[in-house]
Design an enzyme around this catalytic site. Structure first.
Site, PDB file in Angstrom:
ATOM      1  N   ASP A  94      -9.995  -4.002  24.981  1.00  0.00           N
ATOM      2  CA  ASP A  94      -9.596  -5.149  24.154  1.00  0.00           C
ATOM      3  C   ASP A  94      -8.066  -5.143  24.005  1.00  0.00           C
ATOM      4  O   ASP A  94      -7.394  -4.197  24.429  1.00  0.00           O
ATOM      5  CB  ASP A  94     -10.296  -5.123  22.783  1.00  0.00           C
ATOM      6  CG  ASP A  94      -9.892  -3.931  21.921  1.00  0.00           C
ATOM      7  OD1 ASP A  94      -8.674  -3.713  21.728  1.00  0.00           O
ATOM      8  OD2 ASP A  94     -10.781  -3.217  21.409  1.00  0.00           O
ATOM      9  N   HIS A 109      -8.120   2.438  30.819  1.00  0.00           N
ATOM     10  CA  HIS A 109      -9.372   1.901  31.382  1.00  0.00           C
ATOM     11  C   HIS A 109      -9.281   0.416  31.707  1.00  0.00           C
ATOM     12  O   HIS A 109     -10.301  -0.253  31.833  1.00  0.00           O
ATOM     13  CB  HIS A 109     -10.540   2.165  30.416  1.00  0.00           C
ATOM     14  CG  HIS A 109     -10.918   3.617  30.324  1.00  0.00           C
ATOM     15  ND1 HIS A 109     -11.721   4.128  29.339  1.00  0.00           N
ATOM     16  CD2 HIS A 109     -10.587   4.675  31.120  1.00  0.00           C
ATOM     17  CE1 HIS A 109     -11.878   5.438  29.522  1.00  0.00           C
ATOM     18  NE2 HIS A 109     -11.195   5.791  30.586  1.00  0.00           N
ATOM     19  N   GLY A 175     -10.904   7.798  16.866  1.00  0.00           N
ATOM     20  CA  GLY A 175     -12.108   7.008  17.128  1.00  0.00           C
ATOM     21  C   GLY A 175     -12.649   7.095  18.537  1.00  0.00           C
ATOM     22  O   GLY A 175     -13.010   6.080  19.128  1.00  0.00           O
TER      23      GLY A 175
HETATM   24  P1  NAD Z   1     -17.779   5.846  21.991  1.00  0.00           P
HETATM   25  O1  NAD Z   1     -18.591   4.662  21.655  1.00  0.00           O
HETATM   26  O2  NAD Z   1     -18.361   6.861  22.907  1.00  0.00           O
HETATM   27  O3  NAD Z   1     -17.414   6.600  20.626  1.00  0.00           O
HETATM   28  C1  NAD Z   1     -16.962   5.886  19.515  1.00  0.00           C
HETATM   29  C2  NAD Z   1     -16.334   6.850  18.536  1.00  0.00           C
HETATM   30  O4  NAD Z   1     -15.776   6.080  17.491  1.00  0.00           O
HETATM   31  C3  NAD Z   1     -17.295   7.853  17.917  1.00  0.00           C
HETATM   32  O5  NAD Z   1     -16.692   9.131  17.908  1.00  0.00           O
HETATM   33  C4  NAD Z   1     -17.471   7.329  16.482  1.00  0.00           C
HETATM   34  O6  NAD Z   1     -17.645   8.383  15.556  1.00  0.00           O
HETATM   35  C5  NAD Z   1     -16.140   6.658  16.244  1.00  0.00           C
HETATM   36  N1  NAD Z   1     -16.176   5.572  15.264  1.00  0.00           N
HETATM   37  C6  NAD Z   1     -17.134   4.633  15.078  1.00  0.00           C
HETATM   38  N2  NAD Z   1     -16.787   3.810  14.073  1.00  0.00           N
HETATM   39  C7  NAD Z   1     -15.568   4.239  13.635  1.00  0.00           C
HETATM   40  C8  NAD Z   1     -14.680   3.813  12.607  1.00  0.00           C
HETATM   41  N3  NAD Z   1     -14.958   2.760  11.836  1.00  0.00           N
HETATM   42  N4  NAD Z   1     -13.547   4.501  12.430  1.00  0.00           N
HETATM   43  C9  NAD Z   1     -13.234   5.576  13.197  1.00  0.00           C
HETATM   44  N5  NAD Z   1     -14.032   6.034  14.173  1.00  0.00           N
HETATM   45  C10 NAD Z   1     -15.194   5.365  14.383  1.00  0.00           C
HETATM   46  O7  NAD Z   1     -16.400   5.291  22.517  1.00  0.00           O
HETATM   47  P2  NAD Z   1     -15.275   5.990  23.373  1.00  0.00           P
HETATM   48  O8  NAD Z   1     -15.159   7.422  23.018  1.00  0.00           O
HETATM   49  O9  NAD Z   1     -14.093   5.117  23.241  1.00  0.00           O
HETATM   50  O10 NAD Z   1     -15.819   5.956  24.903  1.00  0.00           O
HETATM   51  C11 NAD Z   1     -16.655   4.954  25.461  1.00  0.00           C
HETATM   52  C12 NAD Z   1     -16.007   4.124  26.573  1.00  0.00           C
HETATM   53  O11 NAD Z   1     -16.343   2.727  26.376  1.00  0.00           O
HETATM   54  C13 NAD Z   1     -14.507   4.120  26.541  1.00  0.00           C
HETATM   55  O12 NAD Z   1     -13.993   3.834  27.777  1.00  0.00           O
HETATM   56  C14 NAD Z   1     -14.276   2.975  25.584  1.00  0.00           C
HETATM   57  O13 NAD Z   1     -12.983   2.534  25.469  1.00  0.00           O
HETATM   58  C15 NAD Z   1     -15.203   1.925  26.116  1.00  0.00           C
HETATM   59  N6  NAD Z   1     -15.446   0.895  25.073  1.00  0.00           N
HETATM   60  C16 NAD Z   1     -14.393   0.088  24.708  1.00  0.00           C
HETATM   61  C17 NAD Z   1     -14.546  -0.832  23.689  1.00  0.00           C
HETATM   62  C18 NAD Z   1     -13.336  -1.687  23.317  1.00  0.00           C
HETATM   63  O14 NAD Z   1     -12.510  -1.986  24.172  1.00  0.00           O
HETATM   64  N7  NAD Z   1     -13.194  -2.065  22.049  1.00  0.00           N
HETATM   65  C19 NAD Z   1     -15.767  -0.939  23.024  1.00  0.00           C
HETATM   66  C20 NAD Z   1     -16.841  -0.104  23.433  1.00  0.00           C
HETATM   67  C21 NAD Z   1     -16.649   0.819  24.455  1.00  0.00           C
END
Ligand code: NAD
Length: 233
Positions: A94, A109, A175
């Site tokens: 994002d 990514h 996060g």
């Molecule tokens: P993940 O979903 O595996 O883990 C999410 C993490 O965020 C967890 O450790 C959880 O405890 C924490 N979390 C959840 N809510 C939170 C909050 N309110 N405050 C703080 N922490 C919080 O995601 P990841 O480790 O980023 O890896 C998954 C892959 O998927 C990555 O490449 C990721 O960037 C991608 N992804 C990206 C998006 C985006 O661009 N917004 C969304 C979903 C997944």
């Protein structure tokens, strides 16, 4: 904090969770009801390009409706005020760091709002859809794909990330679950290089044991608190 000069920050899906973008984990390991292997691998794209393009078209549209939260804004404030080196390495595709005001951001990514032409290798800003196979604005070929790093592909700009770590005194992870490599391995590199390491997360992650300190709480609380501490100290 007084001896800290150069900072590398790694962010993951958790920092955007309170903006209404599902983390991978909160969705039970599924993305919009899809298994990762069906939508986020090069094999999936060869097998069923329409499914993959439609999936990313939906997500590209959805993120444009979301707004940055207090955690994105706090990092932007740190970016604006910090005189030392600072690099925000994000796994997120994002654009909420940028819309929150941060400038020193590296998308390891890729980005939802870019399309990559596999004919001419140029990446173009993209807000619309790809399912209709639009022309590349540069070479006119109809070979655009989301500029997102899929599982099994090499993340972008790893050399720059490691160079920033070599210059840094502090590594902060925000996060992220510590499940997706090579991002999850950056804390180990940081430790080997002798950096201080801090994790800010909602709950303990797979990588928590690698950090000198873990602070638990929602990103919109723990990140502004930490930034205030760094800028105040
Ligand atoms: P993940 O979903 O595996 O883990 C999410 C993490 O965020 C967890 O450790 C959880 O405890 C924490 N979390 C959840 N809510 C939170 C909050 N309110 N405050 C703080 N922490 C919080 O995601 P990841 O480790 O980023 O890896 C998954 C892959 O998927 C990555 O490449 C990721 O960037 C991608 N992804 C990206 C998006 C985006 O661009 N917004 C969304 C979903 C997944």
């Amino acid at each position: 904090m007084s001896q800290i000069r150069n900072i590398v920050i790694l962010t993951g899906a958790g920092i955007s969770a309170e903006s209404g973008i599902d983390t991978f984990r909160s969705a039970g390991g599924l993305w919009e009801q899809h298994r990762v292997e069906d939508v986020a691998t090069p094999e999936a794209f060869s097998r069923d390009p329409d499914l993959v393009l439609r999936f990313y078209d939906m997500r590209r549209a959805a993120i444009q409706e979301k707004v940055p939260n207090a955690a994105h804004r706090a990092l932007a404030e740190l970016d604006a005020q910090w005189n030392g080196n600072l690099l925000i390495v994000t796994q997120n595709v994002d654009d909420l760091h940028e819309r929150g005001g941060a400038r020193r951001v590296l998308h390891m990514h890729g980005e939802h709002l870019k399309a990559w032409c596999t004919s001419c290798d140029i990446r173009s800003h993209w807000r619309g859809t790809l399912i209709d196979r639009p022309c590349c604005p540069v070479c006119q070929a109809r070979t655009l794909r989301p500029d997102v790093v899929w599982f099994g592909e090499m993340p972008y700009r790893m050399g720059e990330i490691h160079a920033a770590l070599r210059e840094a005194d502090l590594f902060v992870s925000i996060g992220t679950s510590g499940a997706v490599y090579p991002a999850a391995g950056l804390v180990r590199t940081a430790r080997e290089l002798g950096l201080q390491t801090l994790e800010l997360n909602l709950e303990r992650s797979q990588g928590s044991n690698w950090f000198h300190e873990t602070r638990l709480g929602p990103a919109t609380e723990v990140v502004p608190d930490w930034v205030a501490e760094v800028l105040g100290g």
